[in-house]
Scaffold this motif. Structure first.
Motif, PDB file in Angstrom:
ATOM      1  N   ILE A   1      48.226 -50.158  43.112  1.00 40.06           N
ATOM      2  CA  ILE A   1      47.089 -49.202  43.694  1.00 40.06           C
ATOM      3  C   ILE A   1      46.507 -48.414  42.473  1.00 40.06           C
ATOM      4  CG2 ILE A   1      46.755 -47.461  45.125  1.00 40.06           C
ATOM      5  CD1 ILE A   1      46.828 -50.290  46.364  1.00 40.06           C
ATOM      6  N   THR A   2      47.493 -47.831  41.624  1.00 44.26           N
ATOM      7  CA  THR A   2      47.026 -47.241  40.376  1.00 44.26           C
ATOM      8  C   THR A   2      46.241 -47.821  39.795  1.00 44.26           C
ATOM      9  OG1 THR A   2      49.253 -45.963  40.444  1.00 44.26           O
ATOM     10  CG2 THR A   2      47.822 -45.913  38.497  1.00 44.26           C
ATOM     11  N   ALA A   3      46.407 -49.040  39.359  1.00 42.37           N
ATOM     12  CA  ALA A   3      45.560 -49.843  38.790  1.00 42.37           C
ATOM     13  C   ALA A   3      44.013 -49.989  39.283  1.00 42.37           C
ATOM     14  CB  ALA A   3      46.064 -51.258  38.479  1.00 42.37           C
ATOM     15  N   VAL A   4      44.042 -50.170  40.677  1.00 48.03           N
ATOM     16  CA  VAL A   4      42.734 -50.360  41.296  1.00 48.03           C
ATOM     17  C   VAL A   4      41.989 -49.208  41.169  1.00 48.03           C
ATOM     18  CG1 VAL A   4      41.825 -50.791  43.527  1.00 48.03           C
ATOM     19  CG2 VAL A   4      43.781 -52.166  42.935  1.00 48.03           C
ATOM     20  N   ASN A   5      42.755 -47.909  41.494  1.00 45.82           N
ATOM     21  CA  ASN A   5      41.984 -46.772  41.418  1.00 45.82           C
ATOM     22  C   ASN A   5      41.391 -46.214  40.029  1.00 45.82           C
ATOM     23  OD1 ASN A   5      42.300 -46.111  44.062  1.00 45.82           O
ATOM     24  ND2 ASN A   5      44.465 -45.064  44.047  1.00 45.82           N
ATOM     25  N   VAL A   6      42.153 -46.667  39.128  1.00 42.43           N
ATOM     26  CA  VAL A   6      41.910 -46.447  37.682  1.00 42.43           C
ATOM     27  C   VAL A   6      40.710 -47.268  37.385  1.00 42.43           C
ATOM     28  CG1 VAL A   6      42.439 -46.913  35.220  1.00 42.43           C
ATOM     29  CG2 VAL A   6      44.135 -45.738  36.877  1.00 42.43           C
ATOM     30  N   ALA A   7      40.735 -48.638  37.878  1.00 41.53           N
ATOM     31  CA  ALA A   7      39.430 -49.421  37.659  1.00 41.53           C
ATOM     32  C   ALA A   7      38.346 -48.929  37.961  1.00 41.53           C
ATOM     33  CB  ALA A   7      39.899 -50.830  38.059  1.00 41.53           C
ATOM     34  N   LEU A   8      38.445 -48.695  39.464  1.00 37.62           N
ATOM     35  CA  LEU A   8      37.369 -47.943  40.483  1.00 37.62           C
ATOM     36  C   LEU A   8      36.749 -46.830  39.823  1.00 37.62           C
ATOM     37  CD1 LEU A   8      38.262 -48.858  43.871  1.00 37.62           C
ATOM     38  CD2 LEU A   8      36.615 -49.919  42.244  1.00 37.62           C
ATOM     39  N   ALA A   9      37.594 -45.686  39.419  1.00 44.31           N
ATOM     40  CA  ALA A   9      37.236 -44.375  38.868  1.00 44.31           C
ATOM     41  C   ALA A   9      36.420 -44.633  37.564  1.00 44.31           C
ATOM     42  CB  ALA A   9      38.579 -43.630  38.880  1.00 44.31           C
ATOM     43  N   TYR A  10      37.102 -45.478  36.701  1.00 44.51           N
ATOM     44  CA  TYR A  10      36.366 -45.666  35.316  1.00 44.51           C
ATOM     45  C   TYR A  10      35.217 -46.254  35.397  1.00 44.51           C
ATOM     46  CZ  TYR A  10      35.170 -47.863  31.073  1.00 44.51           C
ATOM     47  OH  TYR A  10      34.776 -48.005  29.879  1.00 44.51           O
ATOM     48  N   TRP A  11      34.976 -47.506  36.250  1.00 47.00           N
ATOM     49  CA  TRP A  11      33.584 -48.024  36.481  1.00 47.00           C
ATOM     50  C   TRP A  11      32.656 -47.482  36.986  1.00 47.00           C
ATOM     51  CZ3 TRP A  11      30.834 -50.305  40.467  1.00 47.00           C
ATOM     52  CH2 TRP A  11      29.875 -51.242  40.147  1.00 47.00           C
ATOM     53  N   LEU A  12      33.037 -46.527  38.112  1.00 48.28           N
ATOM     54  CA  LEU A  12      31.857 -45.682  38.766  1.00 48.28           C
ATOM     55  C   LEU A  12      31.579 -44.380  37.935  1.00 48.28           C
ATOM     56  CD1 LEU A  12      32.905 -46.091  42.380  1.00 48.28           C
ATOM     57  CD2 LEU A  12      31.125 -47.077  41.436  1.00 48.28           C
ATOM     58  N   GLY A  13      32.783 -43.820  37.374  1.00 51.85           N
ATOM     59  CA  GLY A  13      32.643 -42.443  36.547  1.00 51.85           C
ATOM     60  C   GLY A  13      31.818 -42.833  35.606  1.00 51.85           C
ATOM     61  N   THR A  14      31.922 -43.605  34.899  1.00 44.31           N
ATOM     62  CA  THR A  14      31.072 -43.929  33.765  1.00 44.31           C
ATOM     63  C   THR A  14      29.658 -44.007  33.973  1.00 44.31           C
ATOM     64  OG1 THR A  14      31.792 -46.310  33.199  1.00 44.31           O
ATOM     65  CG2 THR A  14      32.954 -44.500  31.861  1.00 44.31           C
ATOM     66  N   ARG A  15      29.291 -44.653  34.825  1.00 46.18           N
ATOM     67  CA  ARG A  15      28.039 -44.850  35.405  1.00 46.18           C
ATOM     68  C   ARG A  15      27.355 -43.587  35.926  1.00 46.18           C
ATOM     69  NH1 ARG A  15      30.437 -49.161  34.883  1.00 46.18           N
ATOM     70  NH2 ARG A  15      29.434 -51.152  34.398  1.00 46.18           N
ATOM     71  N   VAL A  16      27.981 -42.639  36.515  1.00 50.46           N
ATOM     72  CA  VAL A  16      27.538 -41.485  37.035  1.00 50.46           C
ATOM     73  C   VAL A  16      27.410 -40.500  35.977  1.00 50.46           C
ATOM     74  CG1 VAL A  16      28.128 -39.496  38.709  1.00 50.46           C
ATOM     75  CG2 VAL A  16      28.570 -41.931  39.298  1.00 50.46           C
ATOM     76  N   ILE A  17      28.277 -40.333  34.957  1.00 49.61           N
ATOM     77  CA  ILE A  17      28.383 -39.432  33.809  1.00 49.61           C
ATOM     78  C   ILE A  17      28.519 -40.260  32.582  1.00 49.61           C
ATOM     79  CG2 ILE A  17      29.489 -37.452  32.691  1.00 49.61           C
ATOM     80  CD1 ILE A  17      30.572 -36.848  35.311  1.00 49.61           C
ATOM     81  N   PRO A  18      27.324 -40.809  32.260  1.00 49.95           N
ATOM     82  CA  PRO A  18      27.312 -41.835  30.841  1.00 49.95           C
ATOM     83  C   PRO A  18      27.974 -41.168  29.636  1.00 49.95           C
ATOM     84  CG  PRO A  18      25.315 -41.915  32.134  1.00 49.95           C
ATOM     85  CD  PRO A  18      26.004 -40.705  32.764  1.00 49.95           C
ATOM     86  N   GLY A  19      28.836 -41.967  29.176  1.00 44.99           N
ATOM     87  CA  GLY A  19      29.505 -41.160  27.734  1.00 44.99           C
ATOM     88  C   GLY A  19      30.478 -40.514  27.932  1.00 44.99           C
ATOM     89  N   SER A  20      30.852 -40.330  29.164  1.00 41.96           N
ATOM     90  CA  SER A  20      32.400 -39.749  29.504  1.00 41.96           C
ATOM     91  C   SER A  20      33.579 -40.577  28.989  1.00 41.96           C
ATOM     92  CB  SER A  20      32.555 -39.448  30.973  1.00 41.96           C
ATOM     93  OG  SER A  20      32.555 -40.521  31.839  1.00 41.96           O
ATOM     94  N   ALA A  21      34.495 -39.878  28.667  1.00 39.34           N
ATOM     95  CA  ALA A  21      35.645 -40.410  27.901  1.00 39.34           C
ATOM     96  C   ALA A  21      36.358 -41.496  29.037  1.00 39.34           C
ATOM     97  CB  ALA A  21      36.461 -39.743  27.354  1.00 39.34           C
ATOM     98  N   VAL A  22      36.838 -42.241  28.626  1.00 41.32           N
ATOM     99  CA  VAL A  22      37.957 -43.433  29.412  1.00 41.32           C
ATOM    100  C   VAL A  22      39.112 -42.484  30.024  1.00 41.32           C
ATOM    101  CG1 VAL A  22      39.231 -45.441  29.297  1.00 41.32           C
ATOM    102  CG2 VAL A  22      37.198 -45.391  28.003  1.00 41.32           C
ATOM    103  N   GLY A  23      39.613 -41.632  28.999  1.00 38.34           N
ATOM    104  CA  GLY A  23      40.855 -40.942  29.509  1.00 38.34           C
ATOM    105  C   GLY A  23      40.682 -39.928  30.576  1.00 38.34           C
ATOM    106  N   LEU A  24      39.402 -39.399  30.590  1.00 40.25           N
ATOM    107  CA  LEU A  24      39.192 -38.592  31.940  1.00 40.25           C
ATOM    108  C   LEU A  24      39.486 -39.296  33.082  1.00 40.25           C
ATOM    109  CD1 LEU A  24      37.972 -35.995  33.262  1.00 40.25           C
ATOM    110  CD2 LEU A  24      35.823 -37.108  33.010  1.00 40.25           C
ATOM    111  N   TRP A  25      38.872 -40.526  33.399  1.00 40.67           N
ATOM    112  CA  TRP A  25      38.661 -41.254  34.622  1.00 40.67           C
ATOM    113  C   TRP A  25      40.460 -41.881  34.932  1.00 40.67           C
ATOM    114  CZ3 TRP A  25      34.963 -39.379  37.266  1.00 40.67           C
ATOM    115  CH2 TRP A  25      33.818 -39.073  36.556  1.00 40.67           C
ATOM    116  N   VAL A  26      40.920 -42.380  33.970  1.00 42.10           N
ATOM    117  CA  VAL A  26      42.369 -42.885  33.788  1.00 42.10           C
ATOM    118  C   VAL A  26      43.176 -41.638  34.607  1.00 42.10           C
ATOM    119  CG1 VAL A  26      44.188 -43.481  32.665  1.00 42.10           C
ATOM    120  CG2 VAL A  26      41.930 -44.568  32.329  1.00 42.10           C
TER     121      VAL A  26
END
Length: 421
Positions: free
Chosen positions: A128-153
């Motif tokens: 579940i952590t892996a799923v949430n990390v993947a979704l947060a990163y995939w959607l977050g970097t599209r909403v806020i382009p250029g944001s760091a991977v570590g933020l969404w993880v």
């Protein structure tokens, strides 16, 4: 002109993270809750409706062996045929890993639901952590382009951990370990604030919808005395040492299943082994262990020392087998069950050892060996009893237990099958 993150004021750095933190925390809790509810409903079908319709005992030896083997076949099909093969080999993953590609997630979710419902001794936290990390990163970097991977993880992990334990404190403790050795702008609390907010919203969402509780309602602990210190040191150290046997066995068991070469062989064989282990240890040793551990704790005098020891050994062996053969799931909750069984075994062998103290120290030792995360081990052990009087003794008991496990192989493998240290 944009302001560099290293020179921006704390307020300007933190304000844009408030809304993403809240959204990710709520979403992480809802995904965890949805998967857990679906798995529980499917579990009822597999272990109640279906055996009743067939006239077979719900937890008879026959049904346990058949159901665990069938679960292995079902998960094997998913791992074999699903895009991305339901994620990487679970023996090579930890609680926090790099984001997975989105195409992997459907297979990982299906494999997780089947694992949880089928009686495999694994919890939901890792997938579940892996799923949430993947979704947060995939959607977050599209909403806020250029944001760091570590933020969404960080936000996704914190939201999931907060929801799992019903409190943001666990998320903050984990990230204090993660961030302590990492450079970055701002004070430690500035860097902890977004994950803490995500953890808080995840925990609040779960509390409002599900009302989780980890309190085992064990007998009240009257407070420490000199004998308790000796008991705590011995129980925690023994639990850590015995837990290390499972850690050291992982590469060998994983190697044996790897030689079967195909998930449609390894997972059914693993399911069969888990079914036989369940027949040996009894139905309480099936599933992730969170509900079953409350049955154990409700009657500390209800089983003999030998029976507690058997349940401990079976649960630990089932955890190693399930991780090695490819079932998707986490290791924290099964480790908690093993620790509770070992603690109650210690009390049954030496009645002078307080059962509450024995349980929390054994859980602490097993978790330190399996997770190698000090804060989460202390927090989980303490939250099981919600009695502040155990905390000073528990902290002291963690010292020899940590010295036993630190620097030794971890319960996670490299791609070549060797243990990570």
């Amino acid at each position: 002109m944009s302001t560099d993150a290293s020179t921006a004021t704390p307020l300007r750095r933190l304000l844009p993270l408030i809304v993403p933190s809240v959204v990710v925390g709520v979403a992480a809790a809802l995904i965890l809750l949805g998967v857990s509810l679906l798995a529980d409903r499917f579990k009822d079908v597999l272990w109640e409706t279906l055996p009743d319709a067939l006239g077979v005992g719900r937890y008879s030896v026959l049904w346990m062996v058949v159901m665990l083997t069938a679960t292995g076949i079902a998960v094997g099909l998913v791992v074999w045929k699903a895009p991305g093969h339901a994620g990487p080999d679970p023996a090579t993953t930890g609680l926090v890993d790099a984001p997975l590609p989105p195409r992997v997630l459907p297979g990982l979710l299906v494999a997780t639901v089947l694992t949880l419902a089928g009686g495999v001794s694994l919890g939901p936290e890792n997938p579940i952590t892996a799923v949430n990390v993947a979704l947060a990163y995939w959607l977050g970097t599209r909403v806020i382009p250029g944001s760091a991977v570590g933020l969404w993880v960080g936000l996704a992990v914190a939201g999931t951990i907060g929801a799992l334990f019903g409190t943001p404190v666990a998320a903050a403790l984990i990230f204090s370990e993660v961030l302590a050795g990492q450079p970055g702008p701002g004070a430690l609390w500035d860097r902890l604030l977004p994950p803490l907010l995500a953890g808080g919203t995840g925990a609040l969402t779960m509390a409002l919808l599900e009302h989780p509780s980890f309190d085992l309602a064990l007998p009240a602990y009257p407070g420490p005395h000199w004998g308790d210190l000796l008991s705590a040191l011995v129980v925690a150290s023994l639990a850590a040492a015995i837990g290390m046997t499972a850690v050291c066995a992982l590469p060998y068991v994983h190697g044996a299943f790897s030689r079967l070469r195909h998930p449609m062989v390894a997972l059914p064989v693993g399911g069969l082994v888990l079914g036989l282990l369940g027949a040996l240890g009894g139905p309480l040793t099936l599933f992730k262990g969170l509900d079953e551990v409350k049955t154990l704790a409700a009657n500390p005098e209800g089983w003999s020392a030998g029976r507690f020891a058997l349940m401990f050994a079976v649960k630990l062996a089932a955890l190693v087998v399930a991780t090695s053969c490819g079932f998707r799931g986490g290791r924290i909750f099964p480790s908690v069950f093993a620790g509770v069984a070992l603690g109650l075994c210690a009390h049954a062998l030496v009645p002078q050892v307080n059962p509450t103290l024995a349980v929390v120290c054994a859980v602490l030792g097993v978790l330190l060996a399996v997770t190698r995360q000090g804060w989460i081990s202390l927090f989980t052990a303490a939250v099981l009893v919600a009695q502040p009087a155990v905390l000073p003794v528990l902290v002291l008991a963690s010292v020899p237990a940590w010295l036993i496990v630190t620097g030794r192989p971890q319960m996670q493998l490299r791609a070549d099958g060797r243990s990570i240290r």
